[in-house]
Write a protein that holds these residues in place. Structure first.
Motif, PDB file in Angstrom:
ATOM      1  N   LEU A 183      59.569   5.865  28.878  1.00  0.00           N
ATOM      2  CA  LEU A 183      58.739   7.062  28.756  1.00  0.00           C
ATOM      3  C   LEU A 183      59.157   8.126  29.771  1.00  0.00           C
ATOM      4  O   LEU A 183      59.394   7.834  30.941  1.00  0.00           O
ATOM      5  CB  LEU A 183      57.271   6.711  28.993  1.00  0.00           C
ATOM      6  N   SER A 184      59.261   9.362  29.295  1.00  0.00           N
ATOM      7  CA  SER A 184      59.500  10.498  30.187  1.00  0.00           C
ATOM      8  C   SER A 184      58.515  11.592  29.809  1.00  0.00           C
ATOM      9  O   SER A 184      58.014  11.645  28.690  1.00  0.00           O
ATOM     10  CB  SER A 184      60.934  11.012  30.057  1.00  0.00           C
ATOM     11  N   ALA A 185      58.228  12.442  30.789  1.00  0.00           N
ATOM     12  CA  ALA A 185      57.310  13.562  30.565  1.00  0.00           C
ATOM     13  C   ALA A 185      57.918  14.807  31.174  1.00  0.00           C
ATOM     14  O   ALA A 185      58.346  14.802  32.322  1.00  0.00           O
ATOM     15  CB  ALA A 185      55.948  13.276  31.185  1.00  0.00           C
TER      16      ALA A 185
ATOM     17  N   GLU B 160      45.425  14.620  24.246  1.00  0.00           N
ATOM     18  CA  GLU B 160      46.729  14.157  23.799  1.00  0.00           C
ATOM     19  C   GLU B 160      46.792  14.194  22.273  1.00  0.00           C
ATOM     20  O   GLU B 160      45.779  14.025  21.607  1.00  0.00           O
ATOM     21  CB  GLU B 160      46.987  12.704  24.263  1.00  0.00           C
TER      22      GLU B 160
ATOM     23  N   PHE C 202      55.909  14.365  26.071  1.00  0.00           N
ATOM     24  CA  PHE C 202      56.275  12.973  26.310  1.00  0.00           C
ATOM     25  C   PHE C 202      57.316  12.523  25.285  1.00  0.00           C
ATOM     26  O   PHE C 202      57.205  12.835  24.106  1.00  0.00           O
ATOM     27  CB  PHE C 202      55.046  12.071  26.191  1.00  0.00           C
TER      28      PHE C 202
ATOM     29  N   TRP D 149      53.459  10.756  35.622  1.00  0.00           N
ATOM     30  CA  TRP D 149      53.575  10.416  34.198  1.00  0.00           C
ATOM     31  C   TRP D 149      55.035  10.267  33.789  1.00  0.00           C
ATOM     32  O   TRP D 149      55.365   9.449  32.922  1.00  0.00           O
ATOM     33  CB  TRP D 149      52.856  11.451  33.330  1.00  0.00           C
ATOM     34  N   ASN D 150      55.923  11.017  34.422  1.00  0.00           N
ATOM     35  CA  ASN D 150      57.346  10.940  34.098  1.00  0.00           C
ATOM     36  C   ASN D 150      57.986   9.638  34.579  1.00  0.00           C
ATOM     37  O   ASN D 150      58.837   9.079  33.902  1.00  0.00           O
ATOM     38  CB  ASN D 150      58.084  12.139  34.691  1.00  0.00           C
TER      39      ASN D 150
ATOM     40  N   SER E 273      48.942   4.378  32.659  1.00  0.00           N
ATOM     41  CA  SER E 273      50.398   4.468  32.768  1.00  0.00           C
ATOM     42  C   SER E 273      51.043   3.089  32.627  1.00  0.00           C
ATOM     43  O   SER E 273      52.007   2.921  31.880  1.00  0.00           O
ATOM     44  CB  SER E 273      50.787   5.102  34.108  1.00  0.00           C
TER      45      SER E 273
END
Length: 180
Positions: A106-108, A166, A126, A60-61, A96
């Motif tokens: 996007l970062s997680a 979420e 996120f 996800w990151n 994704s």
């Protein structure tokens, strides 16, 4: 030192000792570091569960499919499957790719990770900027900052089942699709 103080101190230091072997893999794979880890049970048995959860967080990151393929079981089941998303590995891969079109940066981060038996609970944070396209809406650089919670059942070192929630209301408000 009183026994209760020693126990509390040991519990506070446990995540550092527990994660040492995982961090060796982490350095090779660039897995995210979690801010808080709690383990109920055997440390050695928790390591592969933590590794699977961190690999999925790395997916996800970064959006790198390698991490999803390493984290998810061949028969992976999304137990809270959103309408229109395919079941299995293809579901998260599709999600994704679609979301990264809207939020390319996007970062997680993993804020919390809790292991109990064959379950891992993960609190993800996120962040990014809505500069791409979400459906038919073009982003204008809005800040994206929302949280998600996942519960994994891990079997043979891979995520077999996932239940997730979420904060979509906050996300939709930030994207300008829902009024505050």
């Amino acid at each position: 030192m009183r026994k209760s103080t020693r126990t509390a101190l040991s519990a506070a230091l446990l995540p550092l000792a527990l994660l040492a072997p995982v961090q060796a893999v982490e350095q090779a794979e660039a897995l995210p570091i979690t801010k808080h880890v709690a383990v109920a049970g055997d440390e050695a048995q928790a390591r592969p569960l933590i590794l699977a959860a961190l690999r999925y967080a790395a997916f996800w990151n970064t959006g790198d499919e390698h991490y999803a393929r390493a984290a998810l079981a061949a028969d992976f089941t999304d137990r809270t499957l959103p309408k229109g998303r395919p079941q299995g590995l293809e579901g998260p891969l599709q999600a994704s790719k679609g979301f990264r079109k809207a939020v390319p940066d996007l970062s997680a981060e993993v804020d919390d990770l809790v292991v109990a038996g064959d379950r891992v609970s993960v609190h993800l944070h996120f962040k990014g900027h809505f500069t791409g396209l979400f459906g038919e809406v073009q982003g204008k650089g809005q800040v994206v900052d929302f949280q998600a919670f996942d519960l994994y059942r891990i079997q043979d070192g891979r995520i077999a089942d996932n239940w997730h929630l979420e904060d979509n209301l906050t996300l939709m408000q930030q994207l300008g699709l829902v009024q505050n």
